[in-house]
Design a protein around this motif. Structure first.
Motif, short mmCIF file in Angstrom:
data_model
loop_
_atom_site.label_atom_id
_atom_site.label_comp_id
_atom_site.label_asym_id
_atom_site.label_seq_id
_atom_site.Cartn_x
_atom_site.Cartn_y
_atom_site.Cartn_z
N ASP B 66 0.81 -1.21 0.00
CA ASP B 66 0.00 0.00 0.00
C ASP B 66 0.85 1.26 0.00
O ASP B 66 0.32 2.36 0.13
N LYS B 67 2.17 1.07 -0.11
CA LYS B 67 3.08 2.22 -0.02
C LYS B 67 2.63 3.34 -0.96
O LYS B 67 2.61 4.50 -0.58
N GLY B 68 2.28 2.97 -2.20
CA GLY B 68 1.88 3.97 -3.18
C GLY B 68 0.68 4.78 -2.70
O GLY B 68 0.81 5.98 -2.42
N PRO B 69 -0.49 4.12 -2.56
CA PRO B 69 -1.69 4.86 -2.15
C PRO B 69 -1.54 5.54 -0.79
O PRO B 69 -2.13 6.59 -0.56
N LEU B 70 -0.77 4.95 0.13
CA LEU B 70 -0.69 5.54 1.47
C LEU B 70 0.16 6.81 1.49
O LEU B 70 -0.18 7.77 2.13
N PHE B 71 1.31 6.73 0.82
CA PHE B 71 2.29 7.80 1.06
C PHE B 71 2.52 8.73 -0.12
O PHE B 71 2.96 9.85 0.07
N GLU B 72 2.24 8.25 -1.33
CA GLU B 72 2.57 9.11 -2.47
C GLU B 72 1.66 10.33 -2.61
O GLU B 72 2.12 11.39 -3.02
N ASN B 75 2.95 13.65 -1.60
CA ASN B 75 4.01 14.28 -2.38
C ASN B 75 3.53 15.56 -3.05
O ASN B 75 4.28 16.52 -3.20
N SER B 76 2.27 15.55 -3.48
CA SER B 76 1.79 16.67 -4.29
C SER B 76 1.27 17.83 -3.43
O SER B 76 0.91 18.87 -3.97
N LYS B 77 1.20 17.62 -2.14
CA LYS B 77 0.68 18.71 -1.28
C LYS B 77 1.81 19.67 -0.91
O LYS B 77 2.14 19.86 0.26
#
Lengths: 261, 94, 335
Positions: B66-72, B75-77
């Motif tokens: 879940d690394k992608g949905p949880l943490f990525e 990045n854009s904020k």
């Protein structure tokens, strides 16, 4: 006494020397016993824990024996006292020189000693002799932890499996005759108690008995009947075990006299 | 032989404030002994003033998948970071 | 080293192009210097190799307590006794950190101990040599811990997170181990009597070659070594580390006034390193295989400690279970 009373020493210094020697020898002899478990304890965590207790005891032995050597005033240091005396000059309690046996016996010996050692050090922290009070205050903190640990283990193992219960009960029976000496006052104890340098052993006896009684009950262990209390360690008359322990402990110093380590 | 002593995760708060930090694990039969063992194992060099012991099995961890949905998404904020905003020098320190 | 001759299960090294997407992603992650964590996907061989390596490392720490513990009771001063106690205790701690790191890979400590006790798992060959005099204690600190540090420092950067973190802690704590050994040898060699210095020379004669063997045989064309390096659970070749150790240690022996027992040892100006003699690999394999001077004794000691301690571990667990039952009973009553 191991050394004849020195002309320029006061009587009270003799008593103080004898007394600090007892405190130091208890720590040294028990440390020597405990350290035999290092690398051989029943669990890895326990191996580390028993080494910690042994380390504390070596540290306390260093402090007490350095003070004793100073009080003696013969130019000896803590190592001279540890490595240069024969068994008859040691002043430790018979309890601490008892062989390790199984781990149950080692733990029970530790608990019976800690239950005396901790209140003893707390009382000594209020000694009229400043140097005794200072060492005792530091050592009391270590002893408080030792007692927490050994008490907890005695309760758990007493009230554990049938086998652990039986082993703890057997250890208690073997060691009980050596507990009386801790609170049996002799002239040295009395001389120091009078000046407030050391606690009255009768008071300590009550504290010890209550603490041990409560713990044994919680551990579902039966308190043995009080019989004859084995004695002599404080005066230098030991069991056969001490000589072997010292032969091993002092071997290097004796085989290489005049060495630097 | 009975079952192995359970595994505990040990967290220690150091001398100078700060939060408890994970320092490692150990085995102990119960929570009380986990604390005592942690004292002996993980504070031999005066490392701590407070110990937490947590049964390893009681820890819920995020799944690596879940690394992608949880943490990525964070990045854009970029506006969450103070450097996103230009404050004119004339305004002074802010 | 503390982990010698670790098999990886690899027959040859795969290229990135040959890998399935999952394995390629893993390898790229490792190549980028990122850490692998317990729940991340990892190749089966990586997991197995790590379990083998970390548990062997842990066993070495635990068995490694024994030769030095042999001298705690005879340490010649109270201070040396305290230092040695603290040091041997640290080894137990390091074993503990390492067992815990291995446990994150799905093996229990009891399983690993079972493998040690039944002879299936190995530990470092060095601990099968006897400690015969007090000087051996100093020699272990100086040479054995010195060699171990050389291996453990790069392991702090190893790709597996829990192993790397355990090594950070170990290295921090180990920093005094080598120094205390050397300090004790300075006392014997530079301040002691002739008999003490002789004791130190005798100890060096016995420990020098076994210490060099700790780094393991030359890697040569070993596929296991290449695979371990690709996985970043090994950072340097055995010979690199061995050479570094010799270069660092020989001047230290000179300072002590001790003679390194190697007639072929000489400084090579061109290489900027010491040349040294041939290592007796037959002895290494014999000791690793079980026929060192102390293999049986060391293993017996560990097995006895484990078996004699069963009632203690079971007793505490039984008590903990009783208490937990009482608590849940109490909770049920309250509800």
């Amino acid at each position: 006494m191991d050394a004849p009373p020195h002309a320029n020493r006061t009587h009270s210094n003799d008593a103080l020397f004898a007394y600090t020697l007892r405190l130091g020898d208890n720590c040294l002899v028990l440390a020597q016993r405990l350290s035999a478990w290092v690398g051989h304890a029943p669990a890895l965590e326990e191996d580390i824990a028993v080494a910690n207790v042994a380390l504390d005891m070596v540290g306390q032995a260093q402090l007490w024996l350095a003070l004793a050597a100073d009080l003696e005033g013969q130019g000896r240091n803590a190592d001279d006292l540890a490595y240069g005396r024969d068994a008859g000059a040691f002043r430790n309690l018979l309890l601490v020189e008892q062989p390790n046996g199984d781990y149950a016996k080692t733990l029970m010996r530790q608990f019976l000693f800690d239950a005396w050692h901790h209140p003893m050090l707390v009382a000594l922290a209020a000694s009229s002799e400043t140097r005794i009070a200072e060492i005792a205050a530091k050592a009391a903190k270590e002893a408080a932890y030792h007692l927490t640990r050994s008490r907890d283990l005695v309760v758990s193992l007493g009230d554990g499996t049938g086998e652990s219960h039986d082993r703890m009960q057997a250890a208690l029976a073997t060691l009980w005759p050596y507990t009386g000496e801790m609170v049996l006052a002799d002239p040295v104890d009395e001389a120091l108690a009078v000046t407030g340098a050391a606690p009255d052993l009768a008071t300590l006896a009550a504290i010890w008995s209550d603490a041990v009684g409560a713990t044994l009950t919680e551990a579902t262990l039966v308190r043995p009947a009080d019989g004859y209390a084995q004695r002599g360690g404080k005066q230098g008359v030991h069991s056969e075990h001490l000589g072997y322990m010292l032969a091993e402990m002092q071997f290097v110093q004796r085989a290489y006299p005049g060495g630097t380590w | 032989m009975m079952s192995e002593w359970p595994l505990w995760e040990i967290f220690i708060r150091g001398q100078h404030g700060g939060s408890h930090r994970h320092v490692g694990s150990l085995h102990a039969p119960d929570a009380e002994k986990a604390i005592l063992n942690a004292r002996d194992v993980y504070t031999r060099r005066n490392e701590g003033v407070s110990i937490w012991a947590v049964r390893a099995g009681d820890i819920t961890a995020s799944a690596p998948g879940d690394k992608g949905p949880l943490f990525e998404p964070s990045n854009s904020k970029v506006y969450r970071h103070p450097t996103f905003f230009d404050i004119p020098d004339d305004v002074g320190a802010m | 080293m503390y982990a010698q001759q670790i098999k990886t299960g690899a027959r040859r090294l795969k290229s990135l192009a040959e890998m399935e997407p999952q394995e390629r992603a893993f390898q790229e992650h490792v190549d980028a210097g990122s850490k692998i964590e317990p729940k991340d996907w990892m190749p089966d061989g990586y997991r197995k190799t790590l379990i083998r390596q970390i548990s062997q490392h842990a066993h070495s720490e635990i068995v490694g307590q024994l030769p030095e513990a042999n001298w705690i009771s005879r340490a010649p001063t109270l201070e040396r006794k305290a230092i040695l106690l603290a040091k041997v205790q640290d080894e137990a701690g390091h074993g503990l950190y390492l067992y815990c790191a291995a446990e994150t890979l799905g093996i229990s400590r009891d399983q690993m101990l079972e493998q040690l006790h039944n002879g299936q798992a190995k530990y470092s060959s060095i601990f099968n040599y006897p400690t015969l005099t007090w000087a051996d204690v100093g020699m272990i600190g100086w040479l054995v811990d010195g060699a171990a540090i050389m291996n453990q420092v790069p392991l702090q950067r190893c790709s597996y997170g829990p192993y790397s973190r355990a090594m950070v802690r170990v290295c921090k704590e180990e920093s005094f181990h080598q120094r205390q050994g050397y300090d004790s040898l300075i006392k014997l060699c530079r301040h002691g009597t002739a008999a003490q210095k002789e004791m130190a020379q005798d100890a060096l004669n016995r420990w020098w070659w076994p210490a060099l063997m700790m780094f393991g045989p030359p890697d040569g064309e070993s596929v296991h070594s290449a695979q371990s390096m690709a996985w970043k659970i090994k950072q340097n070749t055995n010979d690199e580390l061995r050479q570094k150790f010799v270069d660092q240690t020989v001047p230290q022996a000179d300072y002590l006034g001790l003679e390194v027992p190697d007639p072929d040892l000489r400084w090579n100006d061109a290489r900027g390193s010491y040349d040294f003699g041939e290592i007796d690999w037959e002895e290494f394999h014999r000791v690793l295989g079980g026929d060192g001077p102390c293999n049986r004794q060391r293993l017996e000691d560990r097995v006895r400690a484990w078996e004699d301690g069963a009632w203690f571990r079971d007793g505490l667990m039984a008590h903990a279970n009783k208490k937990a039952d009482q608590k849940s009973l109490g909770r049920a009553d309250a509800a």
